[in-house]
Every structure is written in C-alpha cells, then in structure tokens.
Design an enzyme around this catalytic site. Sequence first.
Site, PDB file in Angstrom:
ATOM      1  N   LYS A  73       0.862  -1.188   0.000  1.00  0.00           N
ATOM      2  CA  LYS A  73       0.000   0.000   0.000  1.00  0.00           C
ATOM      3  C   LYS A  73       0.894   1.232   0.000  1.00  0.00           C
ATOM      4  O   LYS A  73       1.520   1.573   0.993  1.00  0.00           O
ATOM      5  CB  LYS A  73      -0.919   0.029   1.225  1.00  0.00           C
ATOM      6  CG  LYS A  73      -2.038   1.031   1.010  1.00  0.00           C
ATOM      7  CD  LYS A  73      -2.409   1.858   2.212  1.00  0.00           C
ATOM      8  CE  LYS A  73      -1.589   3.036   2.559  1.00  0.00           C
ATOM      9  NZ  LYS A  73      -1.718   4.234   1.736  1.00  0.00           N
ATOM     10  N   GLY A 120       7.245   4.812   7.980  1.00  0.00           N
ATOM     11  CA  GLY A 120       6.433   6.024   8.122  1.00  0.00           C
ATOM     12  C   GLY A 120       6.621   6.611   9.504  1.00  0.00           C
ATOM     13  O   GLY A 120       7.660   6.418  10.146  1.00  0.00           O
ATOM     14  N   GLU A 130       4.004   7.575  15.067  1.00  0.00           N
ATOM     15  CA  GLU A 130       2.607   7.530  15.518  1.00  0.00           C
ATOM     16  C   GLU A 130       1.836   6.407  14.793  1.00  0.00           C
ATOM     17  O   GLU A 130       1.149   5.605  15.428  1.00  0.00           O
ATOM     18  CB  GLU A 130       1.998   8.887  15.196  1.00  0.00           C
ATOM     19  CG  GLU A 130       0.658   9.128  15.794  1.00  0.00           C
ATOM     20  CD  GLU A 130       0.053  10.405  15.227  1.00  0.00           C
ATOM     21  OE1 GLU A 130       0.780  11.242  14.654  1.00  0.00           O
ATOM     22  OE2 GLU A 130      -1.172  10.543  15.348  1.00  0.00           O
ATOM     23  N   GLY A 178       3.196   3.926  13.258  1.00  0.00           N
ATOM     24  CA  GLY A 178       3.873   2.677  13.623  1.00  0.00           C
ATOM     25  C   GLY A 178       3.248   2.044  14.863  1.00  0.00           C
ATOM     26  O   GLY A 178       3.066   0.823  14.934  1.00  0.00           O
ATOM     27  N   GLU A 182      10.065   0.834  10.319  1.00  0.00           N
ATOM     28  CA  GLU A 182      11.131   1.824  10.125  1.00  0.00           C
ATOM     29  C   GLU A 182      10.457   3.162  10.277  1.00  0.00           C
ATOM     30  O   GLU A 182       9.670   3.564   9.421  1.00  0.00           O
ATOM     31  CB  GLU A 182      11.761   1.616   8.739  1.00  0.00           C
ATOM     32  CG  GLU A 182      13.137   2.217   8.636  1.00  0.00           C
ATOM     33  CD  GLU A 182      13.089   3.593   8.026  1.00  0.00           C
ATOM     34  OE1 GLU A 182      13.000   4.564   8.816  1.00  0.00           O
ATOM     35  OE2 GLU A 182      13.124   3.699   6.808  1.00  0.00           O
ATOM     36  N   CYS A 239      13.985  10.083   6.538  1.00  0.00           N
ATOM     37  CA  CYS A 239      13.911   9.655   7.940  1.00  0.00           C
ATOM     38  C   CYS A 239      15.273   9.730   8.620  1.00  0.00           C
ATOM     39  O   CYS A 239      15.369  10.024   9.800  1.00  0.00           O
ATOM     40  CB  CYS A 239      13.351   8.251   8.024  1.00  0.00           C
ATOM     41  SG  CYS A 239      14.154   7.119   6.878  1.00  0.00           S
ATOM     42  N   GLU A 255      10.440  15.388  14.853  1.00  0.00           N
ATOM     43  CA  GLU A 255      10.745  15.223  13.432  1.00  0.00           C
ATOM     44  C   GLU A 255       9.960  16.268  12.627  1.00  0.00           C
ATOM     45  O   GLU A 255       8.730  16.308  12.688  1.00  0.00           O
ATOM     46  CB  GLU A 255      10.336  13.805  13.007  1.00  0.00           C
ATOM     47  CG  GLU A 255      10.779  13.471  11.610  1.00  0.00           C
ATOM     48  CD  GLU A 255      10.515  12.005  11.242  1.00  0.00           C
ATOM     49  OE1 GLU A 255       9.400  11.538  11.459  1.00  0.00           O
ATOM     50  OE2 GLU A 255      11.447  11.362  10.741  1.00  0.00           O
TER      51      GLU A 255
END
Length: 518
Positions: A177, A230, A233, A235, A252, A286, A387
Amino acid sequence: MTDTYKLVIGGQLVDAASEETFDSIDPSTGKAFAAVAKGSPEDARKAAEAARKAFDEGPWPKMKGRERAAALLKVADLVKQNAGPLAELEAKDAGHTIRMAKGADIGMVISTFRVFAEIAAKENDEEPLARNPGSMNYVRYEPVGVCVGITPWNFPIQMAAWKIAPAVAAGNTVVIKPATYTPLTTLEIGRLCLEAGIPEGVVNVVAGSGVAVGEELVGSPLVDKVAFTGSTEVGRRIMELASSNIKKCTLELGGKSASVVLDDVDLDYAVDGAMWGVFFHNGQVCSAGTRLLVQRPILDEFLAELTKRTEGIRVGPALDPASDEGPIVSETQLETVERYVGIGRDEGADVLTGGERAVVEGHEGGFYYRPTILGNVKSGMRVAQEEIFGPVLVVIPFEEEADAVAMANDSIYGLAGGVWSSDNGRAVKVAEQIRTGTVWINDYHMINPRYPFGGYKQSGIGREHGEMGFNEYRQVKHIHVDLGGPSRARHPWWDLTVPKRKEPSAPSPETPGSKPSG
Ligand code: NDP
C-alpha cells in the site's frame, strides 16, 4: 505508461471495486496530473486473498531460490529499461528532482532487486545437518507467508523495492500500500513485476488511504507479516492492529539524527557534508542529519560558511535539471514545516537563513520552501526533538566529545547519524557511543542494500537490507529426526522421571526433553 493508474491484484491491472479514482498532484505545480484507482477495504481484501492463494497454492514459495532470483533480475532489467519514464514519473508525483530520481532512485531500485536476487540464489534455505547422539537435526528457513508493505511518500519507488524485493526473494507473497500522495511509481513497479513473469498474486499493489486500505490489510487474518515505513505515531497503530493474529512486524519509523562535527575537521568538506546530510531531498528523509552538533572552537567559521553555501541552493521545479531542491511533497507538509519554524522562533531560535516559502517563477502553485538553518537552539527545544521532515537544520554547539554524545543520544529516536573529523579513530570512538542503527563517518546517506538499516528506540523494530533484512522475511524451523529406530519400545517422555545415573556424565548436547541416546 498511461495517465490513469490501476491497482495490481491477482496478476491483473484492475479498477477499484467502487470504480472511483483520486487525483495525484504534481507538487511542483500544485496541479493534478494523473488519476489513480481508489482502493477501499474491499480491494484490500481481494488483494490479501490473491496473495494468500498465491502463497498457499501457487508455485512461488516452493520454487528454488535461484529461480526466484532470475525473476528478480528480470525486474531489475525492466526498471533499467524504463529508467527515464520512471524517473520522470517520480519527479512529477513525489517532487524528486530529476537529477535525484535518475541518479539515486533508479540506481537504488535496481541494486535492491539485484542484491536480493543474489541472496536468494545462494540456496541458503537449510543449514548443514548436525548429528547428535540418537538424532539428526537441521534448521530450515521458510517464507513467512503473506506480507504487507506500507510505504511513505518520501521515497516511493525505493520503498516499493525495499518492501517487494526481500519479501519475494524469500518466497513470500506481498500486498503493497503506497502513500496516497505518491502511489504511481509503486503501481508501475507492480506492473513490471508481472511483466517479469512473477506469478499472479505474488505482487499486489493497492493504492488508497491508510485508514481504509492500510488498516484492513494490517488487521487481516490472511496476512502474516507487516513491514511499515512512516511516522512513529502510525507505527504504534500498526503494532496494535498487527497484534490481532500476532503478525511479525518490521517498523522503520521517525528520526532526528545528529551530525557531530569535531574541531579537527576539514571544514570545506564537512560543510558540504552537513548540507548534504540535511538538505538531500529537502530533509524529507527519515535518516536526515537534522541536528548539527558543532564543537565550539569552529562554530562561528563553520556556521558562516554553511549559511553562505545554503543560500546558494537552487530551489525549483522537480523536472528542471538545474534545481538542487524540488518542492515539498504536499501543501500539508509545507504547512507542517512552516509551523515548526514558527515554533522554533517562539522557542528563541534565530533564523540564520531561509525561514519562508520560496517563490519559483512560473510555478506559483507549487509547494516550495527555502532551506533553513536555525541557530541558538538548545537540545531540549521542540525543534531539536521532533521530526520536522523538511529542509530545516538546527545547530547546537558543544564543548567536549562526551557532551556531543550525550546530546546525540538525547532523543526518543535512534535511526542514524554522522561524525565528521580528520581523525578516523576519534570519529569511530564517538560513533560507537551513539545509540542509533547507522552512523556514517565523513559521509552521509550511504544506505546500501547489502548492509542492515533500521532503528534503535522509537525509530523502529527490525532491519531492512542485507542477510539480516532477508531473514526478517523468513521463518526458522528446527527439524529433529529420531535415529533410535523401530526397536524403541516407548516414547521418551517417561524417561524424564527416572534420571537414575550413577556416574555424573558430561552434559548432553541435546536439550532436556530430547530423546536419550539409544
Ligand atoms: P504516515 O506515517 O501517516 O504514513 C505512512 C504510510 O502509512 C502511508 O502509506 C499512509 O497512508 C499509511 N497509513 C497512515 N495511517 C495508517 C493507518 N492507520 N494504518 C495503516 N496505514 C496507515 O506519514 P505521513 O505521510 O502522514 O507523514 C507524517 C509525518 O510522518 C511526517 O511529517 C514525518 O515526520 C513522518 N514520516 C516519516 C517517514 C519515514 O520515512 N520515517 C516517511 C514519511 C513520513 P496515507 O498516505 O494514505 O495516509
């Protein structure tokens, strides 16, 4: 390539069950340029069913590693043959500068498929037999099953390769996805996998929203593993949903990586390196080196040169080969960057350069932001802890190496980092104390599909790439064969209760509960 992109389900390019589409926006112009089939939970279910059938009944999991490798190499070749159109598509859909799309993205996709083909071709499915008294033992590696890959918008085509290549190399089937902002190149990779002869149902791609498609896939009882890249949150939400049937997870997630500049550094080289570390793809990376820790004696000189060079970065449309930086991926992400720079100002940071939207003539609807450096930052500030995912560098001075290590580790994240020094020994000493999954010394962003990549702390679980990444897509089975023969009268459990041995014997290599030697 067409301008209406279909889902890849069960070996077919299909419309969404609802027949609805959504627009993909070119962030360089702010305008829609392609329509995409809008997947729903129903499409997600169909894809999971196709992947399940291909795993349970299809040839792929049973094929030899070298046969799967041949198909992966074919995908790599097709990506190479289609490099130009794929790079342009990535530039339009995700705002990657065309230089980066051609130079970094396509190269990484090809090498990811090739490296996992090489690993699969080793036929390393079984470890050598070990004979123990009374039994023969071996360890066998098997595919996990149906794997879901959920990918972000920052490196869509690379992330598609990172999720598809190791999974299918190890004999699994996948449903990918992609992020809603950037689905196109992933759908194209799915199509190329079919063209390469990978059997139907092995690679499926469903575009659609994270909540509708993503949650359906992650919660599905048909799915055995989820690999997600991604935000931290989301995750967390993935872990919750995956717990329904105890799926394997690799995550990740976010990062706030530190680039540590020691006072013996070659300043000219390290200034460029620090810029590359943070401003590569507008900081939407990231592992970006978003916190620059500079040793006090060189701070002023370093900052003056860094600011001057940063002002020379050309921000422009992604397809223009003269652009050093393209647009931010979306209006929403642009607003996030603006908001964080505002937070930094309110916290007392100085904007040394940037700090505003960039105006690009002829592309006024695009989402551009000037590369930004914030000085006078303290480690506890939000701009030094959270981030931002944009072209924003925070600079923090330090006195001693131990202070730099403490600040580098003062983060909920632990994905990557850099150390800059003319003395490799000194740099290595610092690198080994930083609690992150990767540290580059006198370099940055050198991700290599042969070496593990992943995070400590809230940057994730598990590793991608290399043998370690491959093994995240395999189950481990121990097979024990009794060599006692048919003369054994009874099963051995009775023996556990009567360990009557007069003489102490050397510990058996077999674990308690295994059969006594004949
Ligand atoms: P998200 O973490 O929200 O999205 C990543 C992927 O997860 C997308 O495919 C998204 O789909 C999907 N997703 C979202 N919600 C769910 C859910 N409930 N269940 C399953 N899948 C879901 O990142 P964003 O795009 O929203 O970016 C937000 C922030 O995340 C950024 O500002 C950045 O800080 C960080 N980020 C980190 C990345 C990294 O590489 N570590 C990459 C991208 C972002 P959809 O696109 O449809 O929402």
